[in-house]
Write a protein that holds these residues in place. Structure first.
Motif, PDB file in Angstrom:
ATOM      1  N   PRO A  97      -0.008   6.686   1.489  1.00 22.02           N
ATOM      2  CA  PRO A  97       0.353   7.069   2.863  1.00 22.02           C
ATOM      3  C   PRO A  97       0.349   8.558   3.173  1.00 22.02           C
ATOM      4  O   PRO A  97       0.710   8.947   4.278  1.00 22.02           O
ATOM      5  N   SER A 106       5.154   1.426  11.612  1.00 22.33           N
ATOM      6  CA  SER A 106       4.279   0.263  11.740  1.00 22.33           C
ATOM      7  C   SER A 106       3.017   0.565  12.538  1.00 22.33           C
ATOM      8  O   SER A 106       1.968  -0.028  12.295  1.00 22.33           O
ATOM      9  N   VAL A 109       0.487   1.878  10.172  1.00 22.95           N
ATOM     10  CA  VAL A 109      -0.036   0.811   9.299  1.00 22.95           C
ATOM     11  C   VAL A 109      -1.072  -0.012  10.056  1.00 22.95           C
ATOM     12  O   VAL A 109      -2.194  -0.225   9.577  1.00 22.95           O
ATOM     13  N   VAL A 126      -2.666  -1.346   2.737  1.00 20.00           N
ATOM     14  CA  VAL A 126      -1.949  -0.119   3.100  1.00 20.00           C
ATOM     15  C   VAL A 126      -0.605  -0.036   2.373  1.00 20.00           C
ATOM     16  O   VAL A 126       0.171  -0.987   2.369  1.00 20.00           O
ATOM     17  N   ILE A 127      -0.377   1.105   1.758  1.00 20.61           N
ATOM     18  CA  ILE A 127       0.915   1.410   1.150  1.00 20.61           C
ATOM     19  C   ILE A 127       1.653   2.338   2.122  1.00 20.61           C
ATOM     20  O   ILE A 127       1.123   3.385   2.508  1.00 20.61           O
ATOM     21  N   GLY A 128       2.838   1.927   2.548  1.00 22.28           N
ATOM     22  CA  GLY A 128       3.616   2.744   3.478  1.00 22.28           C
ATOM     23  C   GLY A 128       4.459   3.760   2.726  1.00 22.28           C
ATOM     24  O   GLY A 128       4.727   3.611   1.524  1.00 22.28           O
ATOM     25  N   MET A 145       7.002  -1.865   8.836  1.00 19.86           N
ATOM     26  CA  MET A 145       5.722  -1.628   8.152  1.00 19.86           C
ATOM     27  C   MET A 145       5.294  -2.872   7.375  1.00 19.86           C
ATOM     28  O   MET A 145       4.129  -3.253   7.395  1.00 19.86           O
ATOM     29  N   ALA A 150       2.015  -3.683   5.418  1.00 20.99           N
ATOM     30  CA  ALA A 150       2.137  -2.802   4.246  1.00 20.99           C
ATOM     31  C   ALA A 150       2.470  -3.645   3.014  1.00 20.99           C
ATOM     32  O   ALA A 150       3.291  -4.557   3.079  1.00 20.99           O
TER      33      ALA A 150
END
Ligand SMILES: [Zn+2]
Length: 432
Positions: A97, A106, A109, A126-128, A145, A150
């Motif tokens: 991120p 969010s 994301v 996706v890594i938050g 997220m 995420a």
């Protein structure tokens, strides 16, 4: 449209397959893997890919890449990073991120997933961020997220110094059963160092980042995960003591997993002689005894996954004095070749173990599809030639990042084709 991948050496650890077989794909799904299946299943009209002499496995997944979009497109974009992934044999990647702005809500994301759907050659997860702006003070919008897709949380690039914040983050993440990924380096120890602290740093007169900086951070994070009964994933493990801490934690049932990178598994701090900035990375390349411990950690299951920490930079961030050069380098297009060269051809790991580390485990840790060629699974498949010798030439990378410590090196083993949801996205090195 049917596709037949014919006569390859199928390595599918999740289903106990390690033999010559054909794979039949219909549309986006795998129909079956079998010897002789093709004759009865294919009644004409199928595209045939001859995989004789090649390895066919569930699509490789890299759970630690930096795609730099939005905001840092001079380094990389979702499109170029995903093309680099396809070229390297990856069917999915998970992006960190630390973009501009940081992915800590969010909307970010959803935005990345939306852009990936339009532009990416491979699946993007996706890594938050764990904390707002990755500042380590307040938790990010974790629930929102996760709801928007995420798959994990991380302040990668930074160690979360505040133990209370990290512990609360772990507890919160455990409500969604997702891992918190830790970049474990105690900054008060690593601080201004720009290589491993040891004999070579002493000879070169360069400030070092000692292994204990990583070990103390891993120890703390493990204790917090144990206390919170939460899932912890240690990114880019590089220190022998960290491997041992993870090994002991697993024995007593802590929910900890870990990854190691191709560079930490194949290079030592001696690569820094000559001050090539392509060797500058955090955590740093360490001495041979640490490398040995990492390989042993892969062999006994202490380290679960291989991830390349693809970290492209613009040339002007690398073409500077070593001390001020950016940390990290491009990895997706060399990852498989480096691993096959350093660990398969040296007989440290079997192909089965490598597919486990580069496909099955990352899928399991992130809780995403992939890692299996079972009938009905999405047809994400990697085909590679374990014996193909090639010379790395970063000028030809799909990635915008051209800095790599493997430039000019001869590797043995290369991806030949990448199939994402039943479609070729790369064939013979060319992204389609
Ligand atoms: Zn990191």
């Amino acid at each position: 449209m049917k596709l037949l991948i014919k006569g390859g050496h199928v390595v599918d650890p999740a289903n106990g397959i390690d033999q010559i077989a054909d794979i039949v794909i219909d549309g986006q799904k795998i129909i079956g893997v079998d010897l002789g299946l093709s004759d009865q299943t294919i009644s004409g009209g199928a595209e045939i890919f001859d995989a004789t002499g090649l390895v066919v496995c569930p699509g490789l997944i890299d759970m630690h890449v930096h795609l730099r979009e939005p905001g840092l497109e001079a380094k990389e974009e979702i499109r170029t990073g995903s093309e680099a992934a396809a070229a390297g044999g990856f069917t999915a990647v998970a992006c960190m991120p630390n973009t501009k702005p940081i992915v800590d809500n969010s909307i970010m994301v959803s935005g990345i997933l939306e852009r990936a759907r339009r532009e990416a050659a491979v699946h993007i997860h996706v890594i938050g961020a764990l904390t707002k702006e990755q500042a380590g003070k307040e938790l990010a919008e974790i629930g929102d997220m996760v709801q928007n897709g995420a798959v994990a949380l991380s302040d990668d690039g930074h160690f979360v110094e505040d133990a209370r914040v990290f512990q609360t983050g772990l507890s919160y993440a455990s409500m969604f059963d997702i891992p918190v990924i830790s970049h474990a380096e105690e900054e008060s120890l690593a601080g201004e160092g720009c290589m491993h602290e040891g004999l070579v740093s002493t000879i070169l007169g360069v400030k070092g980042r000692p292994a204990v900086a990583e070990e103390i951070a891993v120890a703390r994070d493990i204790l917090l995960a144990e206390y919170a009964k939460a899932r912890l994933h240690i990114a880019h493990v590089s220190a022998a003591g960290a491997v041992e801490l993870i090994r002991q934690a697993k024995r007593r049932g802590v929910k900890v997993t870990a990854e190691a990178t191709p560079h930490h598994l194949s290079l030592t701090d001696e690569a820094v002689y000559g001050f090539n900035t392509a060797t500058k990375v955090n955590p740093p390349l360490r001495s041979a005894d640490h490398v040995r411990s990492l390989i042993d950690g892969l062999k006994d299951g202490t380290i679960d996954a291989i991830a390349c920490d693809h970290a492209p930079h613009a040339p002007e961030e690398k073409d500077v004095e070593y001390r001020i050069a950016a940390n990290g380098f491009t990895g997706l297009e060399t990852s498989l070749g480096v691993i096959l060269t350093a660990l398969y051809h040296s007989k440290e790991l079997t192909l089965n173990q490598i597919v486990q580390l580069m496909s099955v485990s990352p899928a399991a840790i992130l809780g995403v599809t992939g890692g299996s060629l079972a009938p009905g699974a999405t047809a994400d498949i990697t085909v590679f030639d374990p014996d193909k010798e090639w010379i790395v030439d970063s000028k030809h990378f799909y990635s915008k990042g051209k800095s790599t410590p493997f430039d000019g090196k001869t590797l043995k083993g290369k991806a030949v084709a990448t199939v994402v949801a039943g479609q070729f996205v790369m064939k013979n090195g060319e992204v389609l």
